[in-house]
Write an enzyme that holds these catalytic residues in place. Structure first.
Site, PDB file in Angstrom:
ATOM      1  N   ASN A 170       0.805  -1.221   0.000  1.00 11.38           N
ATOM      2  CA  ASN A 170       0.000   0.000   0.000  1.00 11.38           C
ATOM      3  C   ASN A 170       0.838   1.272   0.000  1.00 11.38           C
ATOM      4  OD1 ASN A 170      -3.130  -0.450   0.394  1.00 11.38           O
ATOM      5  ND2 ASN A 170      -2.100  -2.102   1.487  1.00 11.38           N
ATOM      6  N   GLU A 171       2.021   1.204   0.568  1.00  9.21           N
ATOM      7  CA  GLU A 171       2.862   2.402   0.647  1.00  9.21           C
ATOM      8  C   GLU A 171       3.561   2.723  -0.680  1.00  9.21           C
ATOM      9  OE1 GLU A 171       3.280   4.666   2.865  1.00  9.21           O
ATOM     10  OE2 GLU A 171       2.372   3.832   4.675  1.00  9.21           O
ATOM     11  N   SER A 172       4.170   1.704  -1.278  1.00 13.96           N
ATOM     12  CA  SER A 172       4.992   1.960  -2.467  1.00 13.96           C
ATOM     13  C   SER A 172       4.686   1.055  -3.648  1.00 13.96           C
ATOM     14  CB  SER A 172       6.467   1.801  -2.111  1.00 13.96           C
ATOM     15  OG  SER A 172       6.749   0.428  -1.826  1.00 13.96           O
ATOM     16  N   TYR A 257      -6.642   4.298   4.854  1.00 15.59           N
ATOM     17  CA  TYR A 257      -5.366   3.582   4.861  1.00 15.59           C
ATOM     18  C   TYR A 257      -5.441   2.366   5.778  1.00 15.59           C
ATOM     19  CZ  TYR A 257      -0.406   2.644   5.753  1.00 15.59           C
ATOM     20  OH  TYR A 257       0.825   2.036   5.885  1.00 15.59           O
TER      21      TYR A 257
END
Length: 270
Positions: A170-172, A257
């Site tokens: 999810n971050e990168s 998130y």
């Protein structure tokens, strides 16, 4: 006298430039062409970025670092495709100014061929004529490239590896070079302060970034008594905001998130 000296110096300078041009090896010439084409692609992306500000396109990617990440992928690939498929003239002009030679339009195909790997299905293209045929990264597959490192540091710091994978996903999207608009870097999108606190010397080195990110998750899990949702909220919005609101902060980005990462943990469960 001064005029003659000036003319002589000018002649020497031109002779040196001509020698540099003639001495340019095939490999260096190819690198130069690549740099010119990359600059042209960046310029096109800048124009696309400006154009999207006046449309609703940005909202379709979602908010936060994840949305910005996918939007950048989208615009990067479109700009490359436009640059590869059309003679815009920027790269050709740069190359001619530097070498005095014309760039062959076929050079674009030879230097930057379009990979067939991970091609987008035509069924999901929003504009088949413009986007058909270009490729983008596969976030799930790219995340799993680092499975060994993830398992290693997850075991070392006592963190569930599926949680780490979902955070990276999810971050990168598994892009170790990712940089957010806020300055978060690498696979686990570490801010500079977090990298320093966790002893990360190079946030773009996968091993360093994953170790630092897992170490930080471990620290947050201990702080919040292994409450994963509070840990994720703190990872996204900062521990200060979680403490301030006594739970998940009322920020839409953070709420989404937490839900997304929690949901995607199941993707990585065996």
């Amino acid at each position: 006298m001064d005029v003659k000296v000036t003319e002589a110096l000018s002649q020497i300078k031109n002779e040196k430039i001509d020698k540099i041009k003639s001495d340019l090896s095939t490999a260096d010439d190819k690198k130069l062409k690549q740099s010119c084409l990359d600059f042209e692609s960046i310029f096109v992306k800048m124009m696309l970025d400006e154009m999207q500000k006046s449309t609703s396109l940005e909202s379709s990617f979602g908010s936060g670092a994840g949305g910005a990440f996918y939007r950048d992928i989208y615009f990067n690939e479109i700009s490359k495709k436009i640059s590869e498929s059309n003679d815009i003239g920027i790269a050709s002009t740069m190359y001619k100014q530097l070498t005095g030679k014309e760039m062959n339009p076929e050079d674009k195909k030879d230097i930057r061929p379009i990979s067939s790997e991970d091609r987008i299905s035509e069924s999901v293209l929003s504009n088949g004529s413009l986007l058909r045929g270009f490729s983008i990264s596969n976030p799930l597959k790219d995340t799993l490239k680092y499975e060994n490192l993830i398992e290693k540091y997850a075991d070392e710091y006592g963190v569930d590896s599926t949680l780490v994978k979902s955070v990276i996903y999810n971050e990168s999207g598994g892009n170790y070079r990712a940089v957010s608009s806020a300055g978060a870097k690498g696979l686990m999108q570490l801010m500079d302060g977090t990298s320093e606190d966790m002893g990360v010397s190079n946030p773009f080195r996968p091993a360093d970034n994953i170790q630092g990110g897992v170490k930080y998750l471990s620290k947050l899990l201990k702080k919040y008594n292994n409450d994963i949702e509070l840990t994720l909220a703190a990872y996204n919005a900062g521990p200060g905001n979680v403490d301030k609101y006594g739970g998940i902060p009322p920020f839409k980005e953070t709420i989404n998130y937490v839900k997304k990462v929690m949901k995607d943990i199941s993707v990585f469960e065996e």
